[in-house]
Design a protein around this motif. Structure first.
Motif, mmCIF file in Angstrom:
data_model
loop_
_atom_site.group_PDB
_atom_site.id
_atom_site.type_symbol
_atom_site.label_atom_id
_atom_site.label_comp_id
_atom_site.label_asym_id
_atom_site.label_seq_id
_atom_site.Cartn_x
_atom_site.Cartn_y
_atom_site.Cartn_z
ATOM 1 N N THR A 3 -0.816 2.300 -3.681
ATOM 2 C CA THR A 3 -0.103 1.385 -2.805
ATOM 3 C C THR A 3 1.289 1.162 -3.348
ATOM 4 O OG1 THR A 3 -2.170 0.274 -2.303
ATOM 5 C CG2 THR A 3 -0.155 -0.890 -1.729
ATOM 6 N N ILE A 5 4.915 -0.918 -3.423
ATOM 7 C CA ILE A 5 5.340 -2.309 -3.262
ATOM 8 C C ILE A 5 6.670 -2.337 -2.526
ATOM 9 C CG2 ILE A 5 5.985 -4.427 -4.456
ATOM 10 C CD1 ILE A 5 4.185 -3.625 -6.704
ATOM 11 N N VAL A 373 4.057 -6.102 0.244
ATOM 12 C CA VAL A 373 3.135 -4.964 0.156
ATOM 13 C C VAL A 373 3.271 -4.095 1.396
ATOM 14 C CG1 VAL A 373 1.490 -6.199 -1.299
ATOM 15 C CG2 VAL A 373 1.239 -6.291 1.179
ATOM 16 N N CYS A 376 -2.013 -0.714 3.389
ATOM 17 C CA CYS A 376 -2.988 0.050 2.603
ATOM 18 C C CYS A 376 -4.241 0.187 3.446
ATOM 19 C CB CYS A 376 -3.282 -0.671 1.284
ATOM 20 S SG CYS A 376 -4.405 0.222 0.191
ATOM 21 N N ALA A 395 -4.090 -4.513 -0.485
ATOM 22 C CA ALA A 395 -2.904 -4.042 -1.204
ATOM 23 C C ALA A 395 -2.451 -5.006 -2.291
ATOM 24 C CB ALA A 395 -1.758 -3.816 -0.203
ATOM 25 N N TYR A 396 -2.993 -6.214 -2.335
ATOM 26 C CA TYR A 396 -2.515 -7.241 -3.261
ATOM 27 C C TYR A 396 -2.654 -6.857 -4.732
ATOM 28 C CZ TYR A 396 -1.550 -11.973 -4.957
ATOM 29 O OH TYR A 396 -1.008 -13.062 -5.597
ATOM 30 N N LEU A 399 0.289 -5.904 -6.921
ATOM 31 C CA LEU A 399 1.305 -6.874 -7.289
ATOM 32 C C LEU A 399 1.066 -7.510 -8.664
ATOM 33 C CD1 LEU A 399 1.788 -8.838 -3.926
ATOM 34 C CD2 LEU A 399 3.418 -7.273 -4.987
#
Length: 444
Positions: A3, A5, A373, A376, A395-396, A399
């Motif tokens: 993923t 950012i 994000v 994803c 997708a978090y 981070l």
């Protein structure tokens, strides 16, 4: 799945500052473990029990620390609610849906304050009566027709109270929090038919916010009373206004017709200065919305009760606010299904409240991470421009390396001796769910 950012420094710093404020001002005792539980809720994609959250790499403690943190930890609920309210813009029209939901506890025996209340049942395609805790939520919907409604404040409804009374107090709290921005913003409370009663409108008739709630289709309201003639008792009510009797309707104060992308050909009419028979001191504006008039069989008409705030707005704009109420329903489902709100089986009601605020905090982290994000998606899912909470949650984890964590790492300690052999465990006090008095009024 990799993923990328998509970030700006300003939004990334906003998320980091929010997490720091949650850690420093919203958490007290056990704050390190409590904060890592929030990160585990965001990172863990599948969890069949609370103990499985400890398998998340974001939770650096033993599995028993999950239960211990919720049991002995302390949250500053008022500080969290104030922090959430500060995320709302201070200008423009801001819409806040008000609703209640159940945390079912079908097998609980030791939880205090459980009630019987209706809850959606997918298998029956209607509401069924369940036992558990009822919670009243006041959220904020930033975008229409998107399932993003983070909660500003949430409170368990006591058995001796009602969601209506708790909702009124939550709205009054919001008006106090937004007092400084009253000149530059208008706050609008939208609610479903459960709140379309005089018990909701009357305590808030002097509130600076606007109120918009659905009304039953069989209601009968009354106009203003005629001037006193000097004989007999002064009249409290004027001519009746029956929703089911068009012949009782007088000329509307405002009407509008237009074509909407979602609702097709829309016809709106508004009548002012109507009141309930139980309270002649609380005037309402009543809005009749007829949608999809281009169809051979249009949908049933929708009646709305409206109390304007400190500023009047055109009728089509007022009608559009009600579309901001719907996102609170999928956001509640998401918190129950993907943030594991109703997963634990605690034996104390205050632990359920503490866990509830942790899940609401996790949802705010997802909301603030939306611009950070990229999509994803799974191979069989379609790409989205406006990401849903489920897509952002997937997708978090990318981070975490950028935002870090304010929680301190665990300290090495000796092994606990555990429960002494032969010592009997005290039996916890059991409580039965309470039955409230049910109204005989028909459903809308």
């Amino acid at each position: 799945m990799k993923t990328t950012i998509r970030s700006t420094n300003e939004q990334l710093n906003k998320l980091i500052e929010f997490r720091q404020a949650v850690y420093q001002r919203g958490m007290r005792k056990g704050q390190d473990a409590l904060f890592e539980i929030v990160d585990a809720l965001l990172e863990r994609e599948q969890a069949r029990s609370v103990a499985e959250l400890s398998l998340s790499p974001q939770f650096r403690r033993q599995w028993s620390s999950v239960y211990k943190a919720v049991e002995v930890g302390e949250l500053e609920v008022q500080a969290l609610a104030t922090l959430f309210a500060r995320q709302v813009p201070t200008t423009g029209i801001q819409v806040y849906p008000l609703d209640s939901t159940m945390w079912p506890h079908p097998a609980a025996r030791t939880l205090k304050g459980m009630v019987y209340a209706p809850s959606p049942t997918k298998a029956l395609k209607r509401h069924s009566i369940v036992q558990g805790h009822e919670y009243s939520l006041l959220g904020w919907t930033a975008v229409r027709r998107q399932s993003w409604t983070p909660t500003l404040t949430i409170q368990r409804v006591a058995a001796s109270s009602s969601s209506m009374a708790v909702g009124v107090r939550q709205v009054q709290w919001l008006c106090q929090q937004r007092q400084a921005v009253r000149a530059s913003a208008l706050d609008v409370i939208v609610a479903d038919g459960h709140y379309g009663k005089v018990a909701f409108f009357a305590p808030l008739r002097k509130a600076p916010c606007a109120l918009l709630a659905r009304l039953r289709r069989d209601r009968v309201l009354y106009g203003a009373a005629a001037a006193y003639t000097g004989r007999g008792r002064p009249r409290k009510h004027g001519q009746p206004f029956a929703f089911k009797a068009p012949e009782s309707w007088h000329e509307p104060a405002e009407s509008s017709e237009f074509v909407d992308e979602q609702w097709g050909h829309v016809r709106l009419r508004r009548w002012n200065n109507l009141h309930d028979k139980a309270d002649a001191q609380t005037p309402l504006s009543v809005i009749l919305a007829e949608v999809h008039q281009e169809r051979a069989t249009p949908r049933p008409a929708l009646w709305l009760g409206y109390q304007p705030g400190h500023t009047e707005h055109p009728l089509p704009e007022v009608w559009s606010w009600f579309a901001f109420r719907w996102p609170i329903e999928p956001s509640i489902r998401f918190r129950k299904q993907r943030l594991y709100w109703t997963l634990p089986a605690f034996q104390q009601s205050d632990l359920c409240d503490r866990w509830t605020w942790l899940t609401q905090t996790a949802f705010w982290c997802l909301f603030l991470a939306r611009p950070l994000v990229a999509d994803c998606r799974l191979p069989w899912q379609k790409p989205l421009l406006a990401l849903t909470p489920a897509r952002v949650k997937r997708a978090y984890p990318a981070l975490f390396s950028a935002i870090g964590t304010p929680a301190a790492p665990p300290q090495t300690r000796g092994k606990s001796p555990g429960w002494p052999p032969g010592k009997r465990r005290p039996q916890k006090k059991r409580h039965k769910p309470l039955k409230r008095g049910w109204s005989s009024a028909k459903k809308p």
